[in-house]
Motif scaffolding. Sequence first.
Motif, mmCIF file in Angstrom:
data_model
loop_
_atom_site.group_PDB
_atom_site.id
_atom_site.type_symbol
_atom_site.label_atom_id
_atom_site.label_comp_id
_atom_site.label_asym_id
_atom_site.label_seq_id
_atom_site.Cartn_x
_atom_site.Cartn_y
_atom_site.Cartn_z
ATOM 1 N N SER A 158 1.085 -1.036 -0.176
ATOM 2 C CA SER A 158 0.254 0.017 -0.084
ATOM 3 C C SER A 158 0.930 1.417 0.104
ATOM 4 C CB SER A 158 -0.749 0.036 0.887
ATOM 5 O OG SER A 158 -0.092 0.319 2.491
ATOM 6 N N THR A 159 0.808 2.332 -0.640
ATOM 7 C CA THR A 159 0.902 3.808 -0.386
ATOM 8 C C THR A 159 1.409 3.596 1.112
ATOM 9 O OG1 THR A 159 -0.240 4.200 -1.390
ATOM 10 C CG2 THR A 159 0.403 6.202 -0.519
ATOM 11 N N ASN A 203 4.011 3.681 -7.125
ATOM 12 C CA ASN A 203 3.290 4.713 -6.601
ATOM 13 C C ASN A 203 3.241 6.138 -6.038
ATOM 14 O OD1 ASN A 203 1.195 5.172 -4.644
ATOM 15 N ND2 ASN A 203 1.364 3.306 -3.832
ATOM 16 N N SER A 260 -2.711 7.094 3.680
ATOM 17 C CA SER A 260 -3.900 6.307 3.425
ATOM 18 C C SER A 260 -5.038 6.897 3.038
ATOM 19 C CB SER A 260 -4.485 6.733 5.189
ATOM 20 O OG SER A 260 -3.765 6.212 6.596
ATOM 21 N N GLU A 301 -4.524 6.397 -0.707
ATOM 22 C CA GLU A 301 -4.702 5.352 -1.009
ATOM 23 C C GLU A 301 -6.388 4.044 -1.297
ATOM 24 O OE1 GLU A 301 -3.783 0.612 -1.625
ATOM 25 O OE2 GLU A 301 -2.441 2.431 -0.871
ATOM 26 N N PRO A 346 -6.002 3.199 -5.182
ATOM 27 C CA PRO A 346 -6.723 0.780 -4.890
ATOM 28 C C PRO A 346 -4.788 1.475 -5.420
ATOM 29 C CG PRO A 346 -8.210 2.036 -5.209
ATOM 30 C CD PRO A 346 -7.525 2.873 -5.702
ATOM 31 N N THR A 347 -3.669 0.100 -4.677
ATOM 32 C CA THR A 347 -2.810 -0.093 -5.562
ATOM 33 C C THR A 347 -3.073 -1.543 -5.620
ATOM 34 O OG1 THR A 347 -1.808 -0.577 -2.983
ATOM 35 C CG2 THR A 347 -1.072 2.153 -4.719
ATOM 36 N N SER A 348 -3.962 -2.160 -4.366
ATOM 37 C CA SER A 348 -4.055 -3.707 -4.618
ATOM 38 C C SER A 348 -4.773 -3.813 -5.676
ATOM 39 C CB SER A 348 -4.602 -4.446 -3.188
ATOM 40 O OG SER A 348 -3.513 -3.755 -1.841
ATOM 41 N N ILE A 371 -7.981 -2.138 -0.224
ATOM 42 C CA ILE A 371 -7.199 -1.836 0.651
ATOM 43 C C ILE A 371 -7.097 -3.023 2.083
ATOM 44 C CG2 ILE A 371 -8.248 -0.223 3.511
ATOM 45 C CD1 ILE A 371 -9.562 0.720 1.605
ATOM 46 N N SER A 372 -5.661 -2.793 2.124
ATOM 47 C CA SER A 372 -4.860 -3.706 2.421
ATOM 48 C C SER A 372 -4.780 -3.796 4.248
ATOM 49 C CB SER A 372 -3.173 -3.597 2.152
ATOM 50 O OG SER A 372 -2.802 -2.701 3.089
ATOM 51 N N LEU A 424 -3.229 -0.985 6.121
ATOM 52 C CA LEU A 424 -4.111 0.327 5.829
ATOM 53 C C LEU A 424 -4.996 0.598 6.487
ATOM 54 C CD1 LEU A 424 -4.324 3.071 4.338
ATOM 55 C CD2 LEU A 424 -5.273 2.199 2.678
#
Length: 603
Positions: free
Chosen positions: A3-4, A485, A563, A566, A570-572, A590-591, A594
């Motif tokens: 995540s970020t 990112n 947060s 993210e 979203p990175t996931s 959202i991991s 996070l």
Amino acid sequence: MLSTFTSYQLIARDIPKAIDRIEAEPITKRDTDYYLANIGSVKSIDDFVKNDRLFKYAMKAFGLGDMAYAKAFMVKALKEGVSDSDSFANKLSDKRYAEFVSAFNFAALGANATSYNSAQQGVTNNYGLQVSVGPSQNGFTYYKGETSYYLSNISNVKSIDDLMGNDRLLTYAMAAFGLDADAEPAATVRAMLEGGVTDPNSPANTSTNKGYAAFVAAFDFAQYGDQATARDAVQQAVPKAVIGGTGLLLVKPTAQYIKGEADYYAANISKVKSIEDLLKDKRLLTFAMAAYGLDASTQTTKQIRTMVNGGVTDPLSPANLLTDKSYANFVSAFDFAQYGDQTITRDAVLKTTPKLYTTESSLGLIKPNADAVQAETSYYLANITKVKSVDDLMADSRLYNYALSASGLDPATTNKDLVRDVLEGGVRDPASVANKLSNKAYARLATSLNFEAYGEAATTRSPSQQPVVDKYMRQTLEEDAGKTNEGVRLALYFERKASTITNWYDVLADTALASVVRTAIGLPDSFAAADIDKQAQAFDAKLDLTDFTDPAKLEKFLTRFTSLWEINHPTSTAQTSIGVLFAQPTTVGISTDLMMAMQKLRF
């Protein structure tokens, strides 16, 4: 994919280590080695922009890599410099250009732009300036003349009557002790001198004006009789006190240099039998003329010969016709026209001339000649780079004296404890000792020798060398993070710039900073189109600008930003069914880490 928040934390928790990894990368190392090996050879703007490799490296260091193609644009900025508030770089809203031009300041520093160090070239330039401006200060000529007169005549004073009978000497002598001869009744002055200071009940000792006791202690005819004026208290201390109270900023040669010149004069003056002999020995001539306020380097041989050959017996001689009596005094001492080859046997040559030179030089009333300046400058440049701390500087009196003189401070009278406080406090804090003192010479000193900001590198650091490399590494770190990112890059950028933010308009002028703030307080990107003042008001209503200077509060702010970034970016990716079975609980995009970080935040 991390995540970020996590990606940022992995870098931010140990940025030096992250930069070490960047530095070790082969391409980065090769480019950096090339830059450091060659930037010092760049002596002009043309040299700079023609070396594409150096220029691109420098541009990237300041975050201007995408403008490296615009060389004409950058040449204009570099040529105009940053000294003028209306210069091209200063008028650009993006302050990175002004920062770039400030680092490569060819407009102000010329060929020294890529090697300039404030503790080296800055101090030596200022030293030369102080030497030059000394004699041009208001009052210099007057005090030089009065001091020369005092030194030439005070030894002839053998009694109170002699001193009281010479208004010029009396005025000078009393001024050394804060007394005004014109304001004090002559009868009072005489009574003070006649009473001496041996008796505790003497007029001087019982006077409420303590200057009288000090004055009489120096001119104590009651105790020392006709030898009173032969003492150092009269010959040395009085001129020192008078000049010290004038406020003149004067550069003084070292005692070693003065002694060397005086010794040479004493050893060689007996060889001079004529004006031609004196003219042949430039060192003797310089010494002799300087004693009487003349600079031999600015006078032609013909002019000096004409003045000396004309003597001073005839009121219409060339020397006597000059309004400035410096030449007349010099010719009177070296009066070959009247005394021939016996001239150099006279007290005026053997005693008065060296006395005038040594005393006035020690007071800064004789401008150090080129040899003296060069000797001190050479010593300074050869040794200043070995200085790594305030203690090192203060341990070498020759370096210390040079640095203070260059800043317009008198090493002999400036309090060393104050100097230490000034240097240790630096100039970054508006409340530092240097910045609070009304005498700005202290701030100049702390700026030139900025140990507070640069530590051991203060005497070797050049803005266009290692600082550029440091910027390049940080810029590369941020760019590399942004490849995977963009939120991490923004967070790292904000962390770097936070301490420089002074108002919300600084933020709004920088699209990256503004993006971070909008995200952190939940404003959409479209808010950037709103009235600029309304944007500033919205930011101010949600955040306290001073929080950005507090590391803990800044960290909390950036945790909030990463947060929310993210959530918006979203990175996931959507997980496969098998992945869901083995993964920790999460909301799509959202991991877990996070989610845990967000639980700790208070919005």
